[in-house]
Design a protein around this motif. Structure first.
Motif, PDB file in Angstrom:
ATOM      1  N   ARG A  95       0.834  -1.207   0.000  1.00 23.90           N
ATOM      2  CA  ARG A  95       0.000   0.000   0.000  1.00 23.90           C
ATOM      3  C   ARG A  95       0.865   1.251   0.000  1.00 23.90           C
ATOM      4  O   ARG A  95       2.011   1.239   0.433  1.00 23.90           O
ATOM      5  N   GLY A 121      -1.787  11.395   5.897  1.00 26.41           N
ATOM      6  CA  GLY A 121      -2.374  10.918   7.157  1.00 26.41           C
ATOM      7  C   GLY A 121      -1.386   9.960   7.796  1.00 26.41           C
ATOM      8  O   GLY A 121      -1.675   8.783   7.959  1.00 26.41           O
ATOM      9  N   GLU A 122      -0.212  10.491   8.175  1.00 20.71           N
ATOM     10  CA  GLU A 122       0.849   9.602   8.654  1.00 20.71           C
ATOM     11  C   GLU A 122       0.958   9.646  10.171  1.00 20.71           C
ATOM     12  O   GLU A 122       0.924  10.723  10.773  1.00 20.71           O
ATOM     13  N   HIS A 123       1.081   8.478  10.748  1.00 19.47           N
ATOM     14  CA  HIS A 123       1.201   8.301  12.196  1.00 19.47           C
ATOM     15  C   HIS A 123      -0.021   8.820  12.941  1.00 19.47           C
ATOM     16  O   HIS A 123       0.088   9.333  14.055  1.00 19.47           O
ATOM     17  N   ASP A 156      -3.067   6.800  12.586  1.00 23.22           N
ATOM     18  CA  ASP A 156      -4.070   5.722  12.664  1.00 23.22           C
ATOM     19  C   ASP A 156      -4.093   5.075  14.045  1.00 23.22           C
ATOM     20  O   ASP A 156      -5.027   4.361  14.370  1.00 23.22           O
ATOM     21  N   TYR A 157      -3.066   5.344  14.880  1.00 18.91           N
ATOM     22  CA  TYR A 157      -3.140   4.878  16.267  1.00 18.91           C
ATOM     23  C   TYR A 157      -3.515   6.035  17.208  1.00 18.91           C
ATOM     24  O   TYR A 157      -3.367   5.924  18.421  1.00 18.91           O
ATOM     25  N   CYS A 209       1.489  -1.279  15.601  1.00 15.93           N
ATOM     26  CA  CYS A 209       0.965  -0.543  14.440  1.00 15.93           C
ATOM     27  C   CYS A 209      -0.523  -0.255  14.588  1.00 15.93           C
ATOM     28  O   CYS A 209      -1.223  -0.912  15.362  1.00 15.93           O
ATOM     29  N   GLY A 210      -0.990   0.728  13.825  1.00 17.90           N
ATOM     30  CA  GLY A 210      -2.425   1.002  13.757  1.00 17.90           C
ATOM     31  C   GLY A 210      -3.083   0.087  12.745  1.00 17.90           C
ATOM     32  O   GLY A 210      -2.510  -0.949  12.369  1.00 17.90           O
ATOM     33  N   ILE A 211      -4.252   0.517  12.266  1.00 11.78           N
ATOM     34  CA  ILE A 211      -5.056  -0.401  11.442  1.00 11.78           C
ATOM     35  C   ILE A 211      -4.926  -0.143   9.940  1.00 11.78           C
ATOM     36  O   ILE A 211      -5.388  -0.939   9.117  1.00 11.78           O
ATOM     37  N   MET A 212      -4.268   0.971   9.592  1.00 14.26           N
ATOM     38  CA  MET A 212      -4.292   1.401   8.189  1.00 14.26           C
ATOM     39  C   MET A 212      -3.837   0.338   7.191  1.00 14.26           C
ATOM     40  O   MET A 212      -4.523   0.075   6.196  1.00 14.26           O
ATOM     41  N   ASP A 213      -2.680  -0.267   7.436  1.00 19.99           N
ATOM     42  CA  ASP A 213      -2.078  -1.124   6.405  1.00 19.99           C
ATOM     43  C   ASP A 213      -2.947  -2.350   6.139  1.00 19.99           C
ATOM     44  O   ASP A 213      -3.269  -2.678   4.996  1.00 19.99           O
ATOM     45  N   TYR A 221       8.970   3.397  16.517  1.00 25.88           N
ATOM     46  CA  TYR A 221       7.521   3.448  16.280  1.00 25.88           C
ATOM     47  C   TYR A 221       6.789   3.333  17.617  1.00 25.88           C
ATOM     48  O   TYR A 221       5.895   4.117  17.928  1.00 25.88           O
ATOM     49  N   GLY A 279       4.825   6.284   5.104  1.00 23.30           N
ATOM     50  CA  GLY A 279       4.921   5.120   5.982  1.00 23.30           C
ATOM     51  C   GLY A 279       5.462   5.535   7.332  1.00 23.30           C
ATOM     52  O   GLY A 279       5.340   6.702   7.739  1.00 23.30           O
ATOM     53  N   ALA A 280       6.086   4.611   8.027  1.00 26.13           N
ATOM     54  CA  ALA A 280       6.528   4.903   9.382  1.00 26.13           C
ATOM     55  C   ALA A 280       7.724   5.854   9.416  1.00 26.13           C
ATOM     56  O   ALA A 280       7.928   6.563  10.400  1.00 26.13           O
TER      57      ALA A 280
HETATM   58  C1  GLA Z   1       3.164   1.832   9.666  1.00 25.46           C
HETATM   59  C2  GLA Z   1       2.022   1.247  10.486  1.00 25.46           C
HETATM   60  C3  GLA Z   1       0.713   1.973  10.176  1.00 25.46           C
HETATM   61  C4  GLA Z   1       0.869   3.485  10.311  1.00 25.46           C
HETATM   62  C5  GLA Z   1       2.109   3.970   9.556  1.00 25.46           C
HETATM   63  C6  GLA Z   1       2.405   5.424   9.811  1.00 25.46           C
HETATM   64  O1  GLA Z   1       2.951   1.590   8.306  1.00 25.46           O
HETATM   65  O2  GLA Z   1       1.872  -0.121  10.220  1.00 25.46           O
HETATM   66  O3  GLA Z   1      -0.305   1.480  11.023  1.00 25.46           O
HETATM   67  O4  GLA Z   1       0.896   3.869  11.651  1.00 25.46           O
HETATM   68  O5  GLA Z   1       3.267   3.223   9.899  1.00 25.46           O
HETATM   69  O6  GLA Z   1       1.367   6.212   9.336  1.00 25.46           O
END
Ligand code: GLA
Length: 392
Positions: free
Chosen positions: A27, A32-34, A36-37, A170-174, A224, A338-339
């Motif tokens: 993906r 919208g970085e960092h 989703d948590y 990690c959050g839920i985005m990926d 992270y 990404g991260a």
């Molecule tokens: C990683 C995490 C995602 C998100 C991004 C930063 O990809 O897996 O959940 O937090 O970093 O946006």
């Protein structure tokens, strides 16, 4: 790729009458970085690069796994009751984690299988290679064992494994994007309610371009988790005054009016400021995309990068240089993606400017870091699925 992964299967294990193949994409995240948590909005899309698996049932309870991307690990063989995390199993831990979690939840995985994985998604650069493997394996097991998992359950299990088995918070985005995506669309996803809207990606003559800095993301997992903890601390400071559950529940004006709360905590102020402004930028960027205002979209991408650089401190000299080089080479919006801490940048580049962009970014980056970056145009994709009768 379907034929290739099946051929790999036969090369490793010999022929089998019922080999099935599945694909899970990587993906990108437009903006919208960092967040989703932190209960915010994100804007990802799945891409045509991803992971492929070929798999066939076995009668016993043995699992054999091979990844073309980790040839040195060879074929990893274990049985269905040997699923605990072991660092020497590297990539295979993602597979084991998913199986173990499904078994804990009493899904009937009652015999073994042989599988091979291959793919064209660069690993560990911010394109979600690990979430792609998790969702790939969950999708494969769902079909193979007739588990009837909903997409929501696949996402939830994949994220759970990343959080509690791999131990990255990690959050839920990926996992969500990789499961639910639609080709030619970006997805505006609210990370806590999981409400999402598909936005057509009409880029009228522009391309989304990824540049891989080839700078390894060292310490990424611990950094992270550190950022996540810092956000929790910032929330503790704000909570008594705003009565909210997540940082993104606070709007920008209210936040700015109470900066006094951070008197002795400048670091937490900056972390919270990134989160709250990034959430706002993401909604503005989604509006801009819907109105085909790509220049506005590009401005917001650049603002996102500067916020990730100064307030959230997750960029690197290489990523900052690529953003600067990109903006000087025809991009109308550039940001790390990404991260962070290395990995890739994302740029919005006009068709006609792509050759100039590539040449000038490569040259400038090579000159500064002695590294030849990889530069490619993104094609979007649907979420994870079985490959049936795909003509190639
Ligand atoms: C990683 C995490 C995602 C998100 C991004 C930063 O990809 O897996 O959940 O937090 O970093 O946006």
């Amino acid at each position: 790729m379907k034929k290739q992964v099946q051929a790999l299967f036969r090369e490793i294990y010999g022929d089998h009458p019922h080999i099935r193949t599945f694909f899970a994409p990587g993906r990108i995240n437009l903006i919208g970085e960092h967040i989703d948590y932190n209960g915010g909005y994100v804007l990802p899309a799945a891409i045509s690069l991803g992971n492929y698996v070929a798999v066939a049932h076995r009668k016993d309870s043995t699992i054999r796994m091979y990844s073309q991307q980790f040839p040195d690990s060879g074929v990893i063989q274990l049985s269905l009751d040997q699923l605990d995390y072991r660092s020497k199993h590297s990539w295979a831990n993602y597979v084991k984690g998913i199986i173990q979690e499904l078994l804990i939840r009493k899904y009937p995985i009652n015999h073994g299988f042989d599988m091979v994985i291959t793919g064209n998604l660069p690993r560990g650069v911010g394109l979600s290679s690990s979430a792609s493997i998790e969702v790939l394996v969950a999708t494969m097991l769902d079909h193979l064992f007739h588990l009837n998992l909903s997409k929501e359950t696949i996402v939830e299990i994949a994220q759970y494994v990343e959080n509690h088995y791999i131990h990255v918070q990690c959050g839920i985005m990926d996992q969500f994007a990789i499961t639910f995506a639609q080709k030619n669309h970006a997805m505006l996803l609210h990370s806590t309610t999981q409400k999402h809207a598909m936005i057509p990606l009409n880029l009228s003559g522009y391309n989304l371009v990824v540049v891989n800095s080839k700078k390894e993301r060292s310490l990424i997992d611990s950094q992270y988790n550190t950022r996540k903890n810092e956000c929790e601390k910032a929330l503790m400071i704000l909570k008594p005054h705003f009565h909210v559950k997540y940082l993104c529940d606070i709007d920008y004006e209210s936040f700015i009016s109470r900066l006094d709360l951070f008197k002795t905590n400048e670091l937490y102020l900056r972390r919270a400021r990134h989160v709250i402004t990034e959430n706002l930028r993401t909604r503005l960027a989604a509006d801009a995309l819907m109105q085909h205002d790509l220049h506005r979209f590009g401005e917001l991408m650049l603002e996102s990068h500067y916020s990730l650089k100064s307030d959230y401190e997750v960029t690197s000299a290489e990523l900052d240089a690529l953003v600067e080089l990109g903006m000087n080479s025809g991009s109308i919006g550039s940001r790390m993606m990404g991260a962070g801490f290395g990995g890739v940048t994302l740029h919005l580049v006009k068709d006609n400017d792509f050759a100039r962009f590539t040449q000038s970014v490569s040259h400038g980056y090579h000159h500064r870091f002695d590294i030849e970056p990889d530069i490619f145009i993104i094609d979007t994709s649907d979420g994870a699925h079985e490959l049936i009768d795909v003509r190639e």
